[in-house]
Design a protein around this motif. Sequence first.
Motif, PDB file in Angstrom:
ATOM      1  N   ALA A  11       0.825  -1.212   0.000  1.00  5.59           N
ATOM      2  CA  ALA A  11       0.000   0.000   0.000  1.00  5.59           C
ATOM      3  C   ALA A  11       0.860   1.264   0.000  1.00  5.59           C
ATOM      4  O   ALA A  11       0.541   2.249  -0.679  1.00  5.59           O
ATOM      5  N   THR A  14       2.115   2.196  -3.451  1.00  6.47           N
ATOM      6  CA  THR A  14       1.203   2.895  -4.363  1.00  6.47           C
ATOM      7  C   THR A  14       1.296   4.408  -4.220  1.00  6.47           C
ATOM      8  O   THR A  14       0.885   5.142  -5.135  1.00  6.47           O
ATOM      9  N   SER A  20       4.357   3.178  -7.991  1.00 10.68           N
ATOM     10  CA  SER A  20       2.887   3.152  -7.969  1.00 10.68           C
ATOM     11  C   SER A  20       2.312   2.308  -9.106  1.00 10.68           C
ATOM     12  O   SER A  20       1.316   1.609  -8.922  1.00 10.68           O
ATOM     13  N   SER A  21       2.948   2.368 -10.290  1.00 12.30           N
ATOM     14  CA  SER A  21       2.424   1.602 -11.426  1.00 12.30           C
ATOM     15  C   SER A  21       2.518   0.102 -11.198  1.00 12.30           C
ATOM     16  O   SER A  21       1.714  -0.671 -11.746  1.00 12.30           O
ATOM     17  N   CYS A  23       2.682  -1.356  -7.901  1.00  9.80           N
ATOM     18  CA  CYS A  23       1.939  -1.744  -6.693  1.00  9.80           C
ATOM     19  C   CYS A  23       0.428  -1.664  -6.876  1.00  9.80           C
ATOM     20  O   CYS A  23      -0.317  -2.403  -6.222  1.00  9.80           O
ATOM     21  N   THR A  24      -0.040  -0.757  -7.729  1.00 13.98           N
ATOM     22  CA  THR A  24      -1.483  -0.686  -7.956  1.00 13.98           C
ATOM     23  C   THR A  24      -2.031  -1.934  -8.639  1.00 13.98           C
ATOM     24  O   THR A  24      -3.223  -2.229  -8.552  1.00 13.98           O
TER      25      THR A  24
END
Length: 382
Positions: A11, A14, A20-21, A23-24
């Motif tokens: 989390a 992200t 972020s790309s 982990c999302t």
Amino acid sequence: DIACGILMIIALGTLIHATSSYCTAFFGPRHNVTNFDSFNSSPAPLFNYGYKDLAMLFSYTLICITAHAIWQEYVLDKLYKKLHLSKSKNAKFFESGQLILFYVISVLWGFMLFNDEGYLRSGLEYLWRDYPYTGMTTWTKLYFIIQISYWLHNYPELYLQKVRKEDIPARIVYTSLYLITILYAYLTRFWRISLVLLTLHYFIEIFYHASRLAHFYATTKTGSTTAKSISIYLFKIWNIIFVIGRLASVVLAWLTFWFGLKTSSINKITFTTTPITNLNENNGTLNESIIISNFNTPTVRLFTLVATGVLQFWLVWNFIQFHMRRRREQRSTRPTATATSPRVPNKLKQKQQSLANGKSDNDESVEQSVISAGSHSNKKNN
């Protein structure tokens, strides 16, 4: 704690732009197959399945483990301390306690999908119309991902819950059957009929586990007649809807795979490449192609129909075995009750004999008290 720690790290990833790309992908659905055009700029997103689903399965399996631990600690453990159950009943209590929560959530989720996607308004034809479907909605894909993740999390729970060795084989059998069935429906794109059959099956199981929990409460709280009546009432409902649900499942599967999908049948399994116009991160258009698999062959339909029938027969066989075992247990308790009953006529015979001698039980008690008093006075005189 380990599962919760891993989820927190993902989390946090992200929130960082560099990760972020990646982990999302562990939380949101991927493989978007929505076809954008100039006339419909914002259609409902549709998703296919693919290799990126493995990341979602990993994260949602950890979420199921964490949610299971929270439900166990804050609800089931507190109820268990009040009931004081034995070890065997304790295992069944925890099993029913965690399954009934999952079944209730799944049934409510299923009815929400029926309402949002037009299952109830379109009739039975909706179960096989437009197969193979281009994609599934966001909530439908999340439903299947969470279903698979939940039954995957049952394997590590055998260790985390310290399940007894004699209970492990039975849990592995039904967990594996759930997992294989849902994975098969997910990969063969039989999403609609499988969603209906799963919701119907889970609805039946709610009453079984609710009656078992009420039975455990009634056995420990012997003075509670309300709990006994509720347990009996839920058990009777389960007996009725079990038979109706099994017949309905067979009929729906038979109509779908024998008649409905037959109108669009093909000779062999195909993987068709379909072009789509998608959006990229810079709000531009990106032409892509997706592979849509079609399993609507006579062999696959026959195998699916036979497998569904065998699975329903296995459930009915377990249902019959359960009631036969329950009846044997009830018969085994009857001789103990009848063995103590002959003592009553003997007491009646003794009373009749004492009455025939002109004495009653009260007279004998009076005489014994007089004799004991006289003997006590004689001891004092001595």
